[in-house]
Write an enzyme that holds these catalytic residues in place. Structure first.
Site, PDB file in Angstrom:
ATOM      1  N   ASP A 283     -25.827 -26.652  27.137  1.00 60.13           N
ATOM      2  CA  ASP A 283     -25.322 -26.057  28.389  1.00 60.13           C
ATOM      3  C   ASP A 283     -25.864 -26.807  29.599  1.00 60.13           C
ATOM      4  O   ASP A 283     -25.149 -27.056  30.575  1.00 60.13           O
ATOM      5  CB  ASP A 283     -25.784 -24.590  28.511  1.00 60.13           C
ATOM      6  CG  ASP A 283     -24.982 -23.653  27.620  1.00 60.13           C
ATOM      7  OD1 ASP A 283     -23.834 -23.984  27.302  1.00 60.13           O
ATOM      8  OD2 ASP A 283     -25.524 -22.597  27.248  1.00 60.13           O
TER       9      ASP A 283
ATOM     10  N   ALA B 109     -28.939 -14.794  37.434  1.00 63.02           N
ATOM     11  CA  ALA B 109     -30.207 -15.195  36.820  1.00 63.02           C
ATOM     12  C   ALA B 109     -30.181 -14.935  35.316  1.00 63.02           C
ATOM     13  O   ALA B 109     -31.205 -14.666  34.694  1.00 63.02           O
ATOM     14  CB  ALA B 109     -31.357 -14.426  37.472  1.00 63.02           C
TER      15      ALA B 109
ATOM     16  N   ARG C 212      -4.066   3.738  -2.364  1.00 69.49           N
ATOM     17  CA  ARG C 212      -5.511   3.940  -2.175  1.00 69.49           C
ATOM     18  C   ARG C 212      -5.826   5.386  -1.763  1.00 69.49           C
ATOM     19  O   ARG C 212      -5.276   5.887  -0.777  1.00 69.49           O
ATOM     20  CB  ARG C 212      -5.968   2.976  -1.076  1.00 69.49           C
ATOM     21  CG  ARG C 212      -7.445   2.765  -1.005  1.00 69.49           C
ATOM     22  CD  ARG C 212      -8.010   1.893  -2.088  1.00 69.49           C
ATOM     23  NE  ARG C 212      -7.680   0.492  -1.988  1.00 69.49           N
ATOM     24  CZ  ARG C 212      -7.361  -0.260  -3.045  1.00 69.49           C
ATOM     25  NH1 ARG C 212      -7.322   0.259  -4.256  1.00 69.49           N
ATOM     26  NH2 ARG C 212      -7.080  -1.534  -2.901  1.00 69.49           N
TER      27      ARG C 212
ATOM     28  N   ARG D  51       0.858  -1.193   0.000  1.00 71.85           N
ATOM     29  CA  ARG D  51       0.000   0.000   0.000  1.00 71.85           C
ATOM     30  C   ARG D  51       0.888   1.234   0.000  1.00 71.85           C
ATOM     31  O   ARG D  51       1.378   1.667   1.039  1.00 71.85           O
ATOM     32  CB  ARG D  51      -0.893  -0.045   1.240  1.00 71.85           C
ATOM     33  CG  ARG D  51      -2.049  -1.056   1.140  1.00 71.85           C
ATOM     34  CD  ARG D  51      -3.240  -0.462   0.400  1.00 71.85           C
ATOM     35  NE  ARG D  51      -3.722   0.714   1.078  1.00 71.85           N
ATOM     36  CZ  ARG D  51      -4.685   0.716   2.008  1.00 71.85           C
ATOM     37  NH1 ARG D  51      -5.296  -0.398   2.319  1.00 71.85           N
ATOM     38  NH2 ARG D  51      -5.041   1.831   2.595  1.00 71.85           N
TER      39      ARG D  51
ATOM     40  N   GLY E  43     -15.471 -23.955  35.563  1.00 69.66           N
ATOM     41  CA  GLY E  43     -16.345 -23.711  34.406  1.00 69.66           C
ATOM     42  C   GLY E  43     -15.844 -24.369  33.145  1.00 69.66           C
ATOM     43  O   GLY E  43     -16.628 -24.625  32.223  1.00 69.66           O
TER      44      GLY E  43
ATOM     45  N   TYR F 169     -15.061 -19.619  32.979  1.00 70.47           N
ATOM     46  CA  TYR F 169     -13.936 -20.497  32.623  1.00 70.47           C
ATOM     47  C   TYR F 169     -12.717 -19.746  32.118  1.00 70.47           C
ATOM     48  O   TYR F 169     -11.701 -20.363  31.773  1.00 70.47           O
ATOM     49  CB  TYR F 169     -14.369 -21.550  31.588  1.00 70.47           C
ATOM     50  CG  TYR F 169     -14.801 -20.980  30.265  1.00 70.47           C
ATOM     51  CD1 TYR F 169     -16.131 -20.664  30.048  1.00 70.47           C
ATOM     52  CD2 TYR F 169     -13.891 -20.758  29.243  1.00 70.47           C
ATOM     53  CE1 TYR F 169     -16.546 -20.134  28.840  1.00 70.47           C
ATOM     54  CE2 TYR F 169     -14.295 -20.231  28.034  1.00 70.47           C
ATOM     55  CZ  TYR F 169     -15.623 -19.924  27.836  1.00 70.47           C
ATOM     56  OH  TYR F 169     -16.030 -19.385  26.643  1.00 70.47           O
TER      57      TYR F 169
ATOM     58  N   LYS G 137     -29.450 -16.651  22.331  1.00 71.26           N
ATOM     59  CA  LYS G 137     -29.949 -17.997  22.609  1.00 71.26           C
ATOM     60  C   LYS G 137     -31.478 -18.071  22.601  1.00 71.26           C
ATOM     61  O   LYS G 137     -32.053 -19.049  22.130  1.00 71.26           O
ATOM     62  CB  LYS G 137     -29.395 -18.495  23.947  1.00 71.26           C
ATOM     63  CG  LYS G 137     -27.890 -18.761  23.918  1.00 71.26           C
ATOM     64  CD  LYS G 137     -27.393 -19.295  25.248  1.00 71.26           C
ATOM     65  CE  LYS G 137     -25.882 -19.451  25.231  1.00 71.26           C
ATOM     66  NZ  LYS G 137     -25.339 -19.976  26.482  1.00 71.26           N
TER      67      LYS G 137
HETATM   68  P1  NAP Z   1     -25.859 -13.057  31.365  1.00 75.68           P
HETATM   69  O1  NAP Z   1     -27.079 -13.670  30.804  1.00 75.68           O
HETATM   70  O2  NAP Z   1     -25.423 -11.716  30.886  1.00 75.68           O
HETATM   71  O3  NAP Z   1     -26.030 -12.987  32.951  1.00 75.68           O
HETATM   72  C1  NAP Z   1     -25.079 -12.353  33.749  1.00 75.68           C
HETATM   73  C2  NAP Z   1     -25.452 -12.546  35.199  1.00 75.68           C
HETATM   74  O4  NAP Z   1     -24.377 -12.001  35.978  1.00 75.68           O
HETATM   75  C3  NAP Z   1     -26.710 -11.784  35.610  1.00 75.68           C
HETATM   76  O5  NAP Z   1     -27.390 -12.516  36.597  1.00 75.68           O
HETATM   77  C4  NAP Z   1     -26.136 -10.490  36.193  1.00 75.68           C
HETATM   78  O6  NAP Z   1     -26.981  -9.906  37.152  1.00 75.68           O
HETATM   79  C5  NAP Z   1     -24.920 -11.024  36.887  1.00 75.68           C
HETATM   80  N1  NAP Z   1     -23.898 -10.012  37.096  1.00 75.68           N
HETATM   81  C6  NAP Z   1     -23.075  -9.487  36.170  1.00 75.68           C
HETATM   82  N2  NAP Z   1     -22.256  -8.588  36.756  1.00 75.68           N
HETATM   83  C7  NAP Z   1     -22.584  -8.554  38.067  1.00 75.68           C
HETATM   84  C8  NAP Z   1     -22.088  -7.837  39.177  1.00 75.68           C
HETATM   85  N3  NAP Z   1     -21.094  -6.969  39.045  1.00 75.68           N
HETATM   86  N4  NAP Z   1     -22.651  -8.043  40.383  1.00 75.68           N
HETATM   87  C9  NAP Z   1     -23.649  -8.924  40.528  1.00 75.68           C
HETATM   88  N5  NAP Z   1     -24.174  -9.651  39.512  1.00 75.68           N
HETATM   89  C10 NAP Z   1     -23.638  -9.469  38.298  1.00 75.68           C
HETATM   90  O7  NAP Z   1     -24.576 -13.995  31.148  1.00 75.68           O
HETATM   91  P2  NAP Z   1     -24.547 -15.589  30.987  1.00 75.68           P
HETATM   92  O8  NAP Z   1     -24.643 -15.962  29.560  1.00 75.68           O
HETATM   93  O9  NAP Z   1     -25.478 -16.188  31.946  1.00 75.68           O
HETATM   94  O10 NAP Z   1     -23.014 -15.886  31.387  1.00 75.68           O
HETATM   95  C11 NAP Z   1     -22.582 -15.765  32.733  1.00 75.68           C
HETATM   96  C12 NAP Z   1     -21.146 -16.279  32.835  1.00 75.68           C
HETATM   97  O11 NAP Z   1     -21.101 -17.649  32.454  1.00 75.68           O
HETATM   98  C13 NAP Z   1     -20.156 -15.586  31.898  1.00 75.68           C
HETATM   99  O12 NAP Z   1     -18.967 -15.343  32.607  1.00 75.68           O
HETATM  100  C14 NAP Z   1     -19.897 -16.590  30.807  1.00 75.68           C
HETATM  101  O13 NAP Z   1     -18.600 -16.489  30.280  1.00 75.68           O
HETATM  102  C15 NAP Z   1     -20.035 -17.884  31.562  1.00 75.68           C
HETATM  103  N6  NAP Z   1     -20.426 -19.003  30.686  1.00 75.68           N
HETATM  104  C16 NAP Z   1     -19.858 -20.201  30.945  1.00 75.68           C
HETATM  105  C17 NAP Z   1     -20.207 -21.283  30.170  1.00 75.68           C
HETATM  106  C18 NAP Z   1     -19.544 -22.585  30.409  1.00 75.68           C
HETATM  107  O14 NAP Z   1     -19.753 -23.512  29.622  1.00 75.68           O
HETATM  108  N7  NAP Z   1     -18.771 -22.721  31.455  1.00 75.68           N
HETATM  109  C19 NAP Z   1     -21.164 -21.172  29.158  1.00 75.68           C
HETATM  110  C20 NAP Z   1     -21.746 -19.938  28.935  1.00 75.68           C
HETATM  111  C21 NAP Z   1     -21.369 -18.856  29.721  1.00 75.68           C
HETATM  112  P3  NAP Z   1     -28.133  -8.856  36.711  1.00 75.68           P
HETATM  113  O15 NAP Z   1     -29.318  -9.675  36.328  1.00 75.68           O
HETATM  114  O16 NAP Z   1     -28.326  -8.032  37.922  1.00 75.68           O
HETATM  115  O17 NAP Z   1     -27.549  -8.069  35.552  1.00 75.68           O
END
Ligand code: NAP
Length: 517
Positions: A345, A374, A62, A34, A482, A461, A308
């Site tokens: 999952d 949750a 370019r 480039r 995890g 994880y 999802k």
């Molecule tokens: P998500 O739907 O975004 O849910 C996040 C959750 O974390 C909610 O309950 C949220 O609470 C809470 N949260 C986030 N920050 C917070 C804080 N500072 N204080 C208190 N609560 C907090 O995410 P997800 O898909 O369930 O994933 C959650 C974790 O699982 C991620 O780290 C992801 O990498 C991991 N994961 C692991 C696998 C595995 O196979 N091991 C698979 C998928 C995901 P609120 O409702 O109050 O926002």
């Protein structure tokens, strides 16, 4: 044969010479130089061109209007390029807009190409290009047709800023329809498919960056990622296409994991990160577009946040009972002219728990579990544990979401502040993202509340050993990481897509190695 071109944008001759030597030695077929990156100090390009391997470089300068850095007027820009052409045997990439505008330029370029013998029609070296940074041109097929009508072309090139992932499907349609050798690229993160799968659709070339941070156009993967992560050289017309759909998705471990598995089992398959912004409408259009194009050879998709639920809606009735109960699909399998939806999952979490506690799923009925969070993973974990009769208390920062999850599955919901203080459960499961890279100092449960917990499962994880797990181990709790769940869910996806048994040990080692743990 599709050429893998690494594009280098350096400040002058010496840096260019070094960069060219490095990328050609690392596996690029061609290097794109480039010239718009060169400082305007009159440095002679001819001296560089003379030492370049014939036919293994292309040059362009370019203008800003097409995404480059060159602010010079057209005649100076053309002089630079002509000097390059006279210096050696390389390809010239020239903007079609300028080409059309000036008969004088056309004549000069053709003369320059002919003067080194590079104008030999058997080895044409001219690429005419259009880069539209506003988005897809109104009639891309018509545009490619007009460009292709020029004589003695090596290829026509069309690149545009992708609105979303569906632009890639249009790019593939164009590659299939255009008779002349063509390059069709979608710019931006959403356009990665067009860059990697160019080889599947026999494009003339595709472009990549020499290193992270050295991209010359938005969305370029690095040469190393093209060759290793996407196994670019193994892609052929018959390669099956897999990927993970998400937002964000760039840091997903799944492409590294599945590429390694495909290579190990000798499968003709590629696995890509597929970026789809939060819009469920784009997800629907993309999946429908894949169904309408059986020649894309989609083998299956992983689905992650935030798609999802939308994936579950897309498959409608074609959802396995467990995924329906969770309300989320993380695995799409193409069957019978559509997609079937699964949730791996939920069983992955159950298996991680039973393997670690040394019990059967049927024993889970006597388990008392505290679930922190949750979100999507919490729904999968709670659905699975409740299915086998476990008693669950949900704690979530946002009480309404915790209450909704608890009421859906008939559990208790308690305020977030009370986590770890309501008496010991048999198992605490962290389903929040607290402690995940880069915020590795975070923990969802203060260490003083850990002593009374017999077992702690952290779904995070990355890193594998979270602060929660470290402190739980120090407090004498049994721990479940995890990564065990991640590998379980990926192994189930692999088996659904390929019908072959997955090697979980190899999968775990691959992710651990990628995470540097
Ligand atoms: P998500 O739907 O975004 O849910 C996040 C959750 O974390 C909610 O309950 C949220 O609470 C809470 N949260 C986030 N920050 C917070 C804080 N500072 N204080 C208190 N609560 C907090 O995410 P997800 O898909 O369930 O994933 C959650 C974790 O699982 C991620 O780290 C992801 O990498 C991991 N994961 C692991 C696998 C595995 O196979 N091991 C698979 C998928 C995901 P609120 O409702 O109050 O926002």
């Amino acid at each position: 044969m599709t050429r893998l071109v690494t594009s280098v944008l350096c400040e002058g001759p010496e840096a260019t010479r070094q960069a060219v030597a490095a990328v050609l030695a690392t596996g690029a077929d061609l290097v794109e130089i480039r010239l718009d990156g060169w400082a305007d100090d009159g440095a002679p390009f001819a001296a560089v061109a003379e030492v370049l391997p014939p036919g293994r470089w292309m040059v362009t300068c370019r203008p800003v209007s097409e995404g480059g850095l060159c602010v010079e007027d057209t005649s100076r820009r053309v002089s630079r390029l002509l000097e390059a052409l006279l210096g050696g045997d390389g390809y010239l990439d020239f903007e079609f807009a300028e080409w059309q505008r000036s008969a004088n330029i056309r004549q000069k370029v053709r003369l320059a190409l002919a003067s080194r013998g590079a104008g030999n029609p058997d080895q044409p070296r001219l690429i005419l290009s259009v880069h539209d940074l506003r988005g897809r041109p109104a009639d891309p097929a018509g545009l490619l047709k007009v460009m292709s009508a020029e004589r003695d072309l090596a290829a026509v090139k069309l690149a545009w800023q992708a609105d979303d992932i569906c632009d890639n499907l249009v790019a593939f349609d164009l590659l299939r329809q255009t008779e002349a050798p063509a390059i069709v690229i979608c710019l931006g993160e959403a356009g990665l498919m067009s860059r990697v799968l160019a080889r599947k659709f026999n494009a003339f070339a595709t472009y990549c960056a020499p290193a992270p941070g050295a991209e010359t156009a938005p969305g370029q993967a690095t040469l190393a990622d093209m060759l290793q992560r996407y196994r670019w050289r193994s892609i052929s017309a018959s390669t099956r296409v897999f990927g993970v759909i998400g937002h964000p998705v760039a840091h997903s471990m799944s492409p590294i994991l599945f590429s390694a598995c495909f290579e190990r089992q000798g499968l003709d398959a590629v696995y890509l990160p597929l970026h789809i912004g939060p819009s469920a409408e784009v997800l629907r259009r993309f999946l429908s577009g894949c169904v309408e194009r059986p020649w894309l050879d989609v083998g299956g998709f992983s689905v992650t946040m935030p798609h999802k639920q939308a994936a579950a809606e897309f498959v409608g009735e074609r959802i396995e009972p467990l995924a329906r109960r969770v309300g989320a699909v993380n695995t799409l399998v193409p069957r019978g002219g559509g997609f079937e939806g699964f949730n791996t999952d939920c069983p992955a979490a159950l298996d991680a728990i039973t393997e670690s506690l040394g019990c059967e799923r049927s024993d889970l009925g006597s388990l008392r579990a505290d679930v922190l969070g949750a979100g999507g993973v919490a729904w999968a974990v709670v659905a699975g544990l409740r299915h086998y009769g476990a008693a669950i208390t949900v704690y979530n920062r946002t009480a309404a979401r915790g209450d909704a999850l608890a009421s859906e599955f008939g559990c208790r919901s308690e305020p977030w502040a009370r986590r770890g203080q309501m008496g010991a459960a048999d198992l605490v499961v962290n389903c929040t993202s607290i402690g995940m890279t880069p915020n590795v100092d975070g923990t969802p449960l203060p260490s003083e509340r850990l002593a009374a917990q017999p077992a702690v499962f952290d779904v995070v994880y990355n890193p594998v050993q979270t602060r929660l797990l470290r402190e739980a181990e120090q407090a004498g709790c049994r721990t479940i990481d995890g990564l065990t769940m991640f590998v379980n869910q990926a192994a189930a996806q692999f088996e659904l897509w390929t019908g072959q048994p997955a090697d979980k040990r190899f999968m775990r080692e691959t992710v651990e190695c990628a995470l540097g743990s």
